[in-house]
Motif scaffolding. Sequence first.
Motif, PDB file in Angstrom:
ATOM      1  N   GLN A 108      21.253  27.074  60.881  1.00 55.05           N
ATOM      2  CA  GLN A 108      22.419  27.287  60.025  1.00 55.05           C
ATOM      3  C   GLN A 108      22.678  28.778  59.809  1.00 55.05           C
ATOM      4  O   GLN A 108      23.804  29.190  59.548  1.00 55.05           O
ATOM      5  CB  GLN A 108      22.231  26.591  58.686  1.00 55.05           C
ATOM      6  CG  GLN A 108      22.211  25.075  58.761  1.00 55.05           C
ATOM      7  CD  GLN A 108      23.491  24.507  59.329  1.00 55.05           C
ATOM      8  OE1 GLN A 108      24.580  25.036  59.101  1.00 55.05           O
ATOM      9  NE2 GLN A 108      23.366  23.424  60.092  1.00 55.05           N
TER      10      GLN A 108
ATOM     11  N   LEU B 255      25.199  30.238  62.158  1.00 53.85           N
ATOM     12  CA  LEU B 255      26.543  29.793  61.778  1.00 53.85           C
ATOM     13  C   LEU B 255      27.023  30.548  60.544  1.00 53.85           C
ATOM     14  O   LEU B 255      28.209  30.884  60.433  1.00 53.85           O
ATOM     15  CB  LEU B 255      26.539  28.285  61.512  1.00 53.85           C
ATOM     16  CG  LEU B 255      26.136  27.400  62.698  1.00 53.85           C
ATOM     17  CD1 LEU B 255      26.092  25.933  62.281  1.00 53.85           C
ATOM     18  CD2 LEU B 255      27.103  27.587  63.864  1.00 53.85           C
ATOM     19  N   PHE B 256      26.096  30.810  59.614  1.00 52.22           N
ATOM     20  CA  PHE B 256      26.413  31.583  58.410  1.00 52.22           C
ATOM     21  C   PHE B 256      26.896  32.982  58.782  1.00 52.22           C
ATOM     22  O   PHE B 256      27.906  33.468  58.266  1.00 52.22           O
ATOM     23  CB  PHE B 256      25.161  31.654  57.525  1.00 52.22           C
ATOM     24  CG  PHE B 256      25.241  32.646  56.401  1.00 52.22           C
ATOM     25  CD1 PHE B 256      25.744  32.280  55.166  1.00 52.22           C
ATOM     26  CD2 PHE B 256      24.800  33.951  56.579  1.00 52.22           C
ATOM     27  CE1 PHE B 256      25.816  33.199  54.115  1.00 52.22           C
ATOM     28  CE2 PHE B 256      24.867  34.885  55.545  1.00 52.22           C
ATOM     29  CZ  PHE B 256      25.377  34.493  54.307  1.00 52.22           C
TER      30      PHE B 256
ATOM     31  N   ALA C  85      30.354  32.805  60.336  1.00 56.08           N
ATOM     32  CA  ALA C  85      31.376  32.487  59.329  1.00 56.08           C
ATOM     33  C   ALA C  85      31.647  33.692  58.441  1.00 56.08           C
ATOM     34  O   ALA C  85      32.802  33.953  58.068  1.00 56.08           O
ATOM     35  CB  ALA C  85      30.924  31.291  58.483  1.00 56.08           C
TER      36      ALA C  85
ATOM     37  N   ALA D 201      35.705  27.627  55.131  1.00 58.30           N
ATOM     38  CA  ALA D 201      34.561  27.409  56.021  1.00 58.30           C
ATOM     39  C   ALA D 201      33.344  28.184  55.550  1.00 58.30           C
ATOM     40  O   ALA D 201      32.206  27.704  55.666  1.00 58.30           O
ATOM     41  CB  ALA D 201      34.925  27.817  57.453  1.00 58.30           C
ATOM     42  N   MET D 202      33.557  29.368  54.980  1.00 58.98           N
ATOM     43  CA  MET D 202      32.430  30.163  54.495  1.00 58.98           C
ATOM     44  C   MET D 202      31.782  29.499  53.291  1.00 58.98           C
ATOM     45  O   MET D 202      30.548  29.459  53.180  1.00 58.98           O
ATOM     46  CB  MET D 202      32.911  31.576  54.134  1.00 58.98           C
ATOM     47  CG  MET D 202      31.766  32.522  53.773  1.00 58.98           C
ATOM     48  SD  MET D 202      30.619  32.695  55.154  1.00 58.98           S
ATOM     49  CE  MET D 202      29.212  33.453  54.348  1.00 58.98           C
TER      50      MET D 202
ATOM     51  N   ASP E  25      31.748  26.327  52.633  1.00 61.58           N
ATOM     52  CA  ASP E  25      31.019  25.171  53.168  1.00 61.58           C
ATOM     53  C   ASP E  25      29.708  25.596  53.825  1.00 61.58           C
ATOM     54  O   ASP E  25      28.671  24.948  53.665  1.00 61.58           O
ATOM     55  CB  ASP E  25      31.881  24.421  54.186  1.00 61.58           C
ATOM     56  CG  ASP E  25      33.055  23.698  53.534  1.00 61.58           C
ATOM     57  OD1 ASP E  25      33.015  23.504  52.302  1.00 61.58           O
ATOM     58  OD2 ASP E  25      33.999  23.344  54.257  1.00 61.58           O
ATOM     59  N   GLN E  26      29.735  26.707  54.590  1.00 59.94           N
ATOM     60  CA  GLN E  26      28.540  27.137  55.307  1.00 59.94           C
ATOM     61  C   GLN E  26      27.454  27.619  54.361  1.00 59.94           C
ATOM     62  O   GLN E  26      26.258  27.357  54.573  1.00 59.94           O
ATOM     63  CB  GLN E  26      28.895  28.244  56.304  1.00 59.94           C
ATOM     64  CG  GLN E  26      27.784  28.551  57.284  1.00 59.94           C
ATOM     65  CD  GLN E  26      27.349  27.314  58.055  1.00 59.94           C
ATOM     66  OE1 GLN E  26      28.174  26.597  58.614  1.00 59.94           O
ATOM     67  NE2 GLN E  26      26.052  27.056  58.089  1.00 59.94           N
TER      68      GLN E  26
ATOM     69  N   LEU F 153      23.763  25.894  54.200  1.00 58.54           N
ATOM     70  CA  LEU F 153      22.547  26.708  54.345  1.00 58.54           C
ATOM     71  C   LEU F 153      21.657  26.555  53.122  1.00 58.54           C
ATOM     72  O   LEU F 153      20.434  26.494  53.235  1.00 58.54           O
ATOM     73  CB  LEU F 153      22.925  28.175  54.556  1.00 58.54           C
ATOM     74  CG  LEU F 153      21.761  29.161  54.691  1.00 58.54           C
ATOM     75  CD1 LEU F 153      20.837  28.775  55.836  1.00 58.54           C
ATOM     76  CD2 LEU F 153      22.289  30.590  54.891  1.00 58.54           C
TER      77      LEU F 153
END
Length: 251
Positions: free
Chosen positions: A33, A36-37, A40, A65-66, A68-69, A73
């Motif tokens: 994750q 992805l963090f 984002a 999206a940020m 959510d990320q 995490l």
Amino acid sequence: MTIRRSACLVPMVMMSGLVFGCGEVSVADACLQGSLFTNARARVERAVSELDRTTSLEVEDAVVAMVDQVSVLREVAPRALRDPLGVLLAAYGQLTVAFDEVGWDPLAAANDADVDAARAAFAEESVVGALDKVQEFLVDQCEQARGAVNPDFALTGTTLPNPVVSEEPSRDANDDPVVSDDELRSLGFAIGESYGVALTDEEAKCVARELGVNFVGGSDVDIDDEEFFGFVRSAFVTCAVVTPPTTAPNN
């Protein structure tokens, strides 16, 4: 009925920090994750820093999206990262509310005081320190390159209050509350602000807690606008808020 994103997704993503459990965490999962963090974060910083060259859709997608990320995490990260990620969740949630209030219009956001205040929060010591702790974990535990911070993303100036995170030693997972009072208060204030209702500290904590209970394990795709707004009003009434919302945002 499809839920209008800018009206109802804001409170829902704010609640995403309340619905994780106390399951086992894995460094491998956190590292997965983590990449992805980082992506984002780079995307949202670029979109917000280039308001004169971006679109409403890109800004909204990047900011939401940020949030959510960060939430995802935080679900899988070790306990040492829970508080720093909580601070980041509140800061990005504040940014979400500010942009939603201007309809995700980049030109309007570029001259909006609330958007400026939300961006300025990322220059505060608590938020900078939280991001540093997450970055240090990703570098040390995941062997991930340190992501560069966009120098144009965080503005300086007066900010809205951010949560004060306790640094007390952690006990067993089942002994600690999943979300601290400070995080509940911050989330509650953001929810109240999105509905145009000023809340006291206790009301903010209560509203965040009530909505968190209602949506644990739930999903915003399972309910329509009217049903979701009913949950919101019920939370305000349960928490004895004198002026509960009468309409959803932007309605």
